[in-house]
Design a protein around this motif. Structure first.
Motif: not given
Length: 320
Positions: A214, A216, A222-223, A218-220, A183
């Motif tokens: 992504f 958002k 989480l992924a 923070t999604d980095y 990402s």
């Protein structure tokens, strides 16, 4: 630079409830990182900053009008970008490595620092209008910016690959990311590097990089934790802070923000011809030599980005 601003402090909030703890000499300090660990980072309003002392010969380099005023007006981004500049646990006190370095410089120049947080674009508006005497805010030296501003470097501009803790995978070049899912933020230097590497891999008969984006920040992470991506490629300071604060990831490769063309460098920025760049460089060289600079970088987990001396207007990232 604007397209590479670091992740918001919300990243740390993913694990903040589990990371806040007490340490210190009697007075409780709020920290991120393992409780009692030497790598724990103080994020309370009471920073106990590393401070410097006035050096008359360096202070004399400051223009007379600023010496008479007694303050150094420093612009900084109001964004929450830990560990560079963000809000302490009281949600009103600005803390971070950029503020600490600016404070050391001001101390050496015998001036009181006046921090003024503004939006990214207004940092340069403030310099243009002489509202600010300088900007300490993760500004990368570029050839385009050198046409209007003077720079005194104080940190390397590095990018980092961050992966789950415990992996033996390391990234040293294009072939190491072939076939990986990574990402990256759109429109950034790191995206350009990753796209170029993917093309090189295909040309060499290797698999391309599966690049993910992504909505958002923070999604980095989480992924990453869920295994949907193999790594996140972003600014080294943000990754270093996340590694120290969450304890769930590790850095597996660092690279210049300028790619193969030039080592990117972060610098104190002032309006061209302001007469301050020499004073900034001399002050920075002094704190590098006396060890206080190293203490600041260490407390924020940024020792890998240390420079041996401050350079005035070095080669910058090339024009697009």
């Amino acid at each position: 630079m604007k397209t590479r601003r670091t992740l918001v402090a919300a990243v740390a909030a993913l694990t903040a409830s589990a990371l806040l703890g007490g340490c210190g000499d009697g007075d409780a300090q709020e920290t991120v990182g393992s409780k009692g660990s030497k790598n724990a980072i103080n994020i309370s309003p009471d920073q106990h900053r590393v401070r410097g002392k006035k050096v008359d010969s360096i202070a004399a380099k400051v223009p007379a009008a600023i010496r008479e005023r007694g303050t150094l007006r420093i612009g900084g981004s109001a964004d929450a970008s830990a560990p560079l500049g963000f809000y302490a646990t009281d949600d009103k006190t600005r803390i971070g490595s950029e503020l600490d370095i600016a404070t050391l410089v001001a101390d050496t120049l015998g001036l009181k620092v006046d921090f003024q947080p503004v939006s990214w674009e207004n940092l340069f508006v403030g310099l243009d209008s002489s509202k600010f005497d300088g900007v300490f805010s993760n500004v990368t030296v570029t050839e385009e910016r050198k046409e209007k501003y003077d720079f005194a470097t104080y940190r390397l501009d590095d990018l980092a690959f961050e992966a789950k803790k415990g992996t033996s995978w390391r990234v040293k070049g294009p072939k190491d990311v072939a076939g990986k899912t990574i990402s990256v933020a759109s429109g950034t230097n790191q995206e350009k590097i990753l796209v170029d590497w993917s093309k090189q891999n295909e040309k060499a008969g290797r698999k391309p990089v599966d690049i993910k984006y992504f909505q958002k920040d923070t999604d980095y992470y989480l992924a990453l934790q869920s295994g949907r991506i193999d790594a996140y490629f972003g600014p080294n300071p943000t990754s270093a802070y996340h590694v120290a604060s969450a304890g769930q990831t590790q850095i597996i490769g660092r690279f210049s923000g300028g790619g193969d063309q030039v080592q990117g460098k972060i610098a104190a920025t002032t309006k061209k011809g302001s007469g301050l760049v020499g004073a900034y460089a001399a002050a920075l060289d002094h704190v590098i030599q006396d060890g206080s600079y190293a203490k600041v970088l260490k407390r924020w987990g940024l020792s890998s980005e240390a420079v041996k001396k401050s350079e005035i207007n070095p080669p910058g990232l090339p024009k697009p």
